[in-house]
Every structure is written in C-alpha cells, then in structure tokens.
Design a protein around this motif. Structure first.
Motif, PDB file in Angstrom:
ATOM      1  N   PRO A 205       0.838  -1.211   0.000  1.00  0.00           N
ATOM      2  CA  PRO A 205       0.000   0.000   0.000  1.00  0.00           C
ATOM      3  C   PRO A 205       0.871   1.257   0.000  1.00  0.00           C
ATOM      4  N   GLY A 206       0.435   2.250  -0.755  1.00  0.00           N
ATOM      5  CA  GLY A 206       1.198   3.489  -0.869  1.00  0.00           C
ATOM      6  C   GLY A 206       1.225   4.285   0.416  1.00  0.00           C
ATOM      7  N   CYS A 207       2.290   5.010   0.601  1.00  0.00           N
ATOM      8  CA  CYS A 207       2.453   5.883   1.768  1.00  0.00           C
ATOM      9  C   CYS A 207       2.150   7.318   1.350  1.00  0.00           C
TER      10      CYS A 207
ATOM     11  N   ILE B   7      10.512  -4.798   6.230  1.00  0.00           N
ATOM     12  CA  ILE B   7      11.056  -3.773   5.346  1.00  0.00           C
ATOM     13  C   ILE B   7      10.849  -2.434   6.043  1.00  0.00           C
ATOM     14  N   MET B   8      11.923  -1.681   6.177  1.00  0.00           N
ATOM     15  CA  MET B   8      11.839  -0.356   6.783  1.00  0.00           C
ATOM     16  C   MET B   8      12.101   0.676   5.686  1.00  0.00           C
ATOM     17  N   THR B   9      11.229   1.689   5.642  1.00  0.00           N
ATOM     18  CA  THR B   9      11.425   2.767   4.677  1.00  0.00           C
ATOM     19  C   THR B   9      11.531   4.094   5.413  1.00  0.00           C
ATOM     20  N   GLY B  10      12.489   4.889   4.992  1.00  0.00           N
ATOM     21  CA  GLY B  10      12.621   6.251   5.484  1.00  0.00           C
ATOM     22  C   GLY B  10      11.917   7.163   4.506  1.00  0.00           C
TER      23      GLY B  10
ATOM     24  N   ILE C 238       9.201   6.991   9.535  1.00  0.00           N
ATOM     25  CA  ILE C 238       9.700   5.664   9.170  1.00  0.00           C
ATOM     26  C   ILE C 238       8.491   4.745   9.113  1.00  0.00           C
ATOM     27  N   VAL C 239       8.387   3.982   8.044  1.00  0.00           N
ATOM     28  CA  VAL C 239       7.270   3.063   7.877  1.00  0.00           C
ATOM     29  C   VAL C 239       7.829   1.649   7.795  1.00  0.00           C
ATOM     30  N   LEU C 240       7.209   0.737   8.547  1.00  0.00           N
ATOM     31  CA  LEU C 240       7.604  -0.669   8.538  1.00  0.00           C
ATOM     32  C   LEU C 240       6.545  -1.492   7.835  1.00  0.00           C
TER      33      LEU C 240
END
Length: 184
Positions: free
Chosen positions: A139-141, A157-160, A166-168
């Motif tokens: 799903p999009g952030c 998966i961690m995204t900055g 930060i989204v996991l």
C-alpha cells in the motif's frame, strides 16, 4: 602502532572511472566490487583492485544512480532515466525494465531472487530479479521513499520517508517463492 593507535592502509585502490563515483556495491562472497560513475559506465573490479569488466548497458542507460549486487552473481543497476538493468557478474545483460517512479532506494533479498524498490510515489514494489517481473506492490504511503532497509530475517522492510517518518512493512518472500514453484 604509533601512540597506541593502529594505522590502516587501503587493501586496494580501484581505478578505471573518469568521473566521480556515485554508487557502488560489494559482493564479498564473490570478491567483487561494482561501481558506477557520474558520466561513465559501471565497472566490475576484484577486491584486489583488478579491473575485470565494463558493464555494457543499453545506449539510453548512461548514468547509474543505484547499484545492488547479490552473492548469486546478479548485479542490479538503476539509471537516472528510470531504467533498471540486471547483469550477470560476467557482464551479460539479463533483463531490463522501465519504471515511471523516480526510484530513491533499492534492496535485494538475501538470496538475490527479489528486488525491493521505493521512490517518490511512496510505494514499495517487489520484483523478481531474473526477469524484472513485478510481483507485489505494498500500500502506498503519504510521502516519497528516500531510504530502505531489510531486517536480517527478511521479514521486515523499513522505509525512510520524505516526511521524516519511518514506515515498517511485514514481508514474506516465501509467498512468492512458493507461488512461483507451484505455477511452473
């Protein structure tokens, strides 16, 4: 040792690029370093400093932005024109793909079979490395992705994000592996 400090010297100095290095990856298992320069081709060196080969990308792929290398011998390169190329460590172009997103982060799974990408559109995508077939889109952030990391067990998966958050995402590469195995 001098004054209780050790002085480390470089193991090797790798040469061959004419312009500044903008991306690089190391595959210690195969003893290789892959690097891309601002206005030149990507090169493969041994960790001892020997220039082994130049990766010949399609003519519209000139400026490498991101590189990942797997211990299985795949080298994934993202170019500034939105193209991905997968090369073998022998320099053979294996797959290409174009994306509309401005990709800012890429990550390979530990087994080298899956590529994760994230960019300005805020969506983490999962691709099969062998043919760059899209397998899944998370799903999009609400902001663009700027960096990405994968946990040691490959389950997170961690995204900055460009917003500072930060989204996991929870992940299971086995679901695609199993589906692929039963489908073919």
């Amino acid at each position: 040792m001098k004054n209780g400090r050790e002085f480390a010297s470089p193991r090797a100095i790798l040469t061959g690029h004419d312009y500044e290095i903008v991306c690089a990856a190391i595959c210690a298992e195969l003893g290789l370093v892959i690097s891309g320069s601002k206005d030149g081709p990507c090169l493969i060196h041994s960790m001892n400093g020997d220039l082994l080969r130049t990766l010949e990308a399609p003519e519209n792929c000139l400026k490498a932005k991101l590189i990942q290398a797997s211990r299985e011998g795949h080298c994934v390169i993202y170019y500034d024109n939105g193209h991905f190329c997968v090369f073998s460590v022998n320099g053979k172009l294996q797959a290409t793909m174009e994306t509309d997103d401005n990709i800012r982060a890429i990550q390979l799974s530990r087994d080298g079979q899956y590529l994760l990408t994230g960019g300005d559109n805020g969506v983490v995508m999962v691709w099969q490395v062998s043919d760059l077939k899209q397998l899944f889109a998370y799903p999009g952030c609400d902001a663009g992705i700027r960096s990405m990391a994968l946990s040691y067990d490959q389950r997170c998966i961690m995204t900055g994000m460009a917003s500072g958050s930060i989204v996991l995402f929870y992940n299971d590469f086995n679901r695609w592996h199993h589906e692929y195995q039963t489908r073919y």
